[in-house]
Scaffold this motif. Structure first.
Motif, mmCIF file in Angstrom:
data_model
loop_
_atom_site.group_PDB
_atom_site.id
_atom_site.type_symbol
_atom_site.label_atom_id
_atom_site.label_comp_id
_atom_site.label_asym_id
_atom_site.label_seq_id
_atom_site.Cartn_x
_atom_site.Cartn_y
_atom_site.Cartn_z
ATOM 1 N N CYS A 48 0.835 -1.197 0.000
ATOM 2 C CA CYS A 48 0.000 0.000 0.000
ATOM 3 C C CYS A 48 0.877 1.257 0.000
ATOM 4 N N ASN A 49 0.550 2.206 -0.879
ATOM 5 C CA ASN A 49 1.290 3.469 -0.925
ATOM 6 C C ASN A 49 0.976 4.364 0.270
ATOM 7 N N THR A 50 -0.160 4.142 0.923
ATOM 8 C CA THR A 50 -0.562 4.971 2.058
ATOM 9 C C THR A 50 0.062 4.510 3.369
ATOM 10 N N THR A 78 -7.268 -0.832 -4.058
ATOM 11 C CA THR A 78 -6.225 -0.065 -4.745
ATOM 12 C C THR A 78 -6.018 -0.660 -6.135
ATOM 13 N N SER A 79 -5.848 0.198 -7.118
ATOM 14 C CA SER A 79 -5.591 -0.299 -8.470
ATOM 15 C C SER A 79 -4.137 -0.743 -8.594
ATOM 16 N N GLU A 129 -9.243 -0.345 1.949
ATOM 17 C CA GLU A 129 -9.510 0.272 0.651
ATOM 18 C C GLU A 129 -9.021 -0.609 -0.486
ATOM 19 N N CYS A 177 -6.175 -3.343 0.632
ATOM 20 C CA CYS A 177 -5.383 -3.092 1.836
ATOM 21 C C CYS A 177 -6.274 -3.324 3.053
ATOM 22 N N THR A 191 -1.594 2.138 -8.834
ATOM 23 C CA THR A 191 -1.242 2.935 -7.654
ATOM 24 C C THR A 191 -0.578 2.114 -6.551
ATOM 25 N N ALA A 192 -0.591 0.779 -6.666
ATOM 26 C CA ALA A 192 0.069 -0.073 -5.673
ATOM 27 C C ALA A 192 1.575 -0.066 -5.908
ATOM 28 N N SER A 194 -6.683 -6.080 -9.105
ATOM 29 C CA SER A 194 -6.763 -5.008 -8.122
ATOM 30 C C SER A 194 -6.151 -5.522 -6.829
#
Length: 93
Positions: free
Chosen positions: A34-36, A61-62, A59, A54, A65-66, A51
């Motif tokens: 996860c980027n977050t 995540t595509s 959420e 997380c 963006t992962a 997809s």
């Protein structure tokens, strides 16, 4: 998108569920984070699209963006060949 070895940059081959680099003789797994929150993502595949989910952020995540990385696959002890132990004891009747 071609999958490249993180060590030598050569193309990875897909074999038996893992990515293999023949020049390096290494085995890798493809893992998403996860980027977050940097937690490991669960991969979801359906109808040809991928997809990631997380569980920390709760959420979806595509793939774009992962944070996708290739991690070296840990070798299992059962795959390791050990020299046979020779017994130094003699059984006497």
């Amino acid at each position: 998108m071609e999958n490249l070895c993180p060590d030598c940059g050569q193309a990875l081959m897909w074999e038996s569920g893992v990515y293999v680099c023949n020049p390096c003789d290494n085995t890798f797994i493809k893992q998403g984070y996860c980027n977050t929150c940097s937690a490991q993502l669960e991969r979801l595949q359906a109808c040809g699209s991928t997809s990631y989910f997380c569980h920390e952020c709760n959420e979806l995540t595509s793939r774009s963006t992962a944070n996708i990385v290739f991690e070296a696959k840990k070798r299992c002890l059962k795959d390791t060949v050990f020299p046979s132990a020779r017994s130094h004891h003699r059984i006497v009747d």
